[in-house]
Scaffold this motif. Structure first.
Motif, PDB file in Angstrom:
ATOM      1  N   LYS A  72       0.821  -1.209   0.000  1.00 11.32           N
ATOM      2  CA  LYS A  72       0.000   0.000   0.000  1.00 11.32           C
ATOM      3  C   LYS A  72       0.858   1.265   0.000  1.00 11.32           C
ATOM      4  O   LYS A  72       0.560   2.222  -0.712  1.00 11.32           O
ATOM      5  CB  LYS A  72      -0.950  -0.006   1.192  1.00 11.32           C
ATOM      6  CG  LYS A  72      -1.955   1.115   1.147  1.00 11.32           C
ATOM      7  CD  LYS A  72      -3.049   0.944   2.151  1.00 11.32           C
ATOM      8  CE  LYS A  72      -4.066   2.066   1.991  1.00 11.32           C
ATOM      9  NZ  LYS A  72      -5.231   1.871   2.805  1.00 11.32           N
TER      10      LYS A  72
ATOM     11  N   CYS B 107      -6.491   1.599  -6.617  1.00  8.82           N
ATOM     12  CA  CYS B 107      -5.543   0.515  -6.871  1.00  8.82           C
ATOM     13  C   CYS B 107      -5.645  -0.516  -5.759  1.00  8.82           C
ATOM     14  O   CYS B 107      -5.980  -0.191  -4.619  1.00  8.82           O
ATOM     15  CB  CYS B 107      -4.113   1.046  -6.899  1.00  8.82           C
ATOM     16  SG  CYS B 107      -3.767   2.192  -8.224  1.00  8.82           S
ATOM     17  N   TYR B 108      -5.334  -1.744  -6.105  1.00  7.84           N
ATOM     18  CA  TYR B 108      -5.276  -2.799  -5.102  1.00  7.84           C
ATOM     19  C   TYR B 108      -3.838  -2.980  -4.665  1.00  7.84           C
ATOM     20  O   TYR B 108      -2.910  -2.928  -5.471  1.00  7.84           O
ATOM     21  CB  TYR B 108      -5.829  -4.109  -5.660  1.00  7.84           C
ATOM     22  CG  TYR B 108      -7.320  -4.073  -5.836  1.00  7.84           C
ATOM     23  CD1 TYR B 108      -8.172  -4.313  -4.765  1.00  7.84           C
ATOM     24  CD2 TYR B 108      -7.885  -3.759  -7.064  1.00  7.84           C
ATOM     25  CE1 TYR B 108      -9.543  -4.253  -4.917  1.00  7.84           C
ATOM     26  CE2 TYR B 108      -9.254  -3.694  -7.232  1.00  7.84           C
ATOM     27  CZ  TYR B 108     -10.080  -3.947  -6.149  1.00  7.84           C
ATOM     28  OH  TYR B 108     -11.434  -3.879  -6.301  1.00  7.84           O
TER      29      TYR B 108
ATOM     30  N   THR C 294      -1.328  -4.600  -0.992  1.00  5.73           N
ATOM     31  CA  THR C 294      -1.355  -5.391   0.239  1.00  5.73           C
ATOM     32  C   THR C 294      -0.978  -4.495   1.411  1.00  5.73           C
ATOM     33  O   THR C 294      -0.149  -3.587   1.296  1.00  5.73           O
ATOM     34  CB  THR C 294      -0.375  -6.585   0.172  1.00  5.73           C
ATOM     35  OG1 THR C 294       0.921  -6.106  -0.158  1.00  5.73           O
ATOM     36  CG2 THR C 294      -0.825  -7.592  -0.867  1.00  5.73           C
TER      37      THR C 294
ATOM     38  N   TYR D 163      -5.110  -8.096   1.086  1.00 10.03           N
ATOM     39  CA  TYR D 163      -5.431  -7.163   0.007  1.00 10.03           C
ATOM     40  C   TYR D 163      -6.300  -6.031   0.520  1.00 10.03           C
ATOM     41  O   TYR D 163      -7.221  -6.241   1.303  1.00 10.03           O
ATOM     42  CB  TYR D 163      -6.132  -7.867  -1.151  1.00 10.03           C
ATOM     43  CG  TYR D 163      -5.176  -8.651  -2.007  1.00 10.03           C
ATOM     44  CD1 TYR D 163      -4.369  -8.007  -2.941  1.00 10.03           C
ATOM     45  CD2 TYR D 163      -5.050 -10.026  -1.869  1.00 10.03           C
ATOM     46  CE1 TYR D 163      -3.477  -8.710  -3.719  1.00 10.03           C
ATOM     47  CE2 TYR D 163      -4.153 -10.748  -2.641  1.00 10.03           C
ATOM     48  CZ  TYR D 163      -3.368 -10.085  -3.559  1.00 10.03           C
ATOM     49  OH  TYR D 163      -2.469 -10.772  -4.330  1.00 10.03           O
ATOM     50  N   THR D 164      -5.975  -4.843   0.060  1.00 20.11           N
ATOM     51  CA  THR D 164      -6.725  -3.649   0.419  1.00 20.11           C
ATOM     52  C   THR D 164      -6.679  -2.699  -0.780  1.00 20.11           C
ATOM     53  O   THR D 164      -6.113  -3.039  -1.822  1.00 20.11           O
ATOM     54  CB  THR D 164      -6.120  -2.978   1.680  1.00 20.11           C
ATOM     55  OG1 THR D 164      -6.942  -1.883   2.065  1.00 20.11           O
ATOM     56  CG2 THR D 164      -4.699  -2.506   1.440  1.00 20.11           C
ATOM     57  N   THR D 165      -7.273  -1.552  -0.645  1.00  9.81           N
ATOM     58  CA  THR D 165      -7.261  -0.573  -1.724  1.00  9.81           C
ATOM     59  C   THR D 165      -6.535   0.683  -1.282  1.00  9.81           C
ATOM     60  O   THR D 165      -6.414   0.966  -0.088  1.00  9.81           O
ATOM     61  CB  THR D 165      -8.693  -0.196  -2.165  1.00  9.81           C
ATOM     62  OG1 THR D 165      -9.393   0.336  -1.036  1.00  9.81           O
ATOM     63  CG2 THR D 165      -9.430  -1.381  -2.721  1.00  9.81           C
TER      64      THR D 165
END
Length: 134
Positions: free
Chosen positions: A3, A22-23, A25, A31-33
């Protein structure tokens, strides 16, 4: 990518205060945005494709001015369409659409066909038939 590594380069997005999702980690590997203002490689590719489109639009204008093509080509390029897409919009075979690019054939098109093109380009029939490449 992590991220904190999401690119924040100068781009067309950052100029307009728009951010791209965007994706990535997070610190736990989940996983996050995250939001990005852009990234150099993407900006270069986008600018290159826009320049190519603008060149094709200018070429279409010149072909209309010189009598080599009908206004269909200009509006097709302006709306970023290709032959299959335009043919689908107007409900005609591709070979017929390509034939309508010839100025001599275009001049003979009836109002029903012209209206299909005008609808596809979201313009009036008058705008279509009177466009001279200006």
């Amino acid at each position: 990518m992590k991220k904190e590594e999401i690119p924040q380069d100068e781009s067309n997005l950052s100029k307009s205060n728009v951010k791209e999702l965007c994706y990535a980690t997070d610190e736990n590997g989940n996983y996050t945005t995250g939001l990005s203002t852009g990234w150099e490689a993407k900006t270069i590719a986008l600018e290159s494709s826009i320049n190519t489109i603008n060149e094709r639009i200018e070429e279409a204008k010149e072909n209309i001015k010189s009598g080599k093509a009908s206004p269909i080509v200009y509006f097709m390029e302006l709306h970023r369409m290709d032959w299959p897409t335009l043919a689908d919009y107007v409900g005609l075979w591709q070979w017929r659409v390509k034939r309508h690019v010839k100025p001599s054939v275009f001049k003979k098109l009836n109002n029903k066909i012209l209206q299909k093109y005008a609808d596809a380009f979201q313009i009036s029939v008058d705008e279509l038939i009177n466009y001279k490449g200006a």
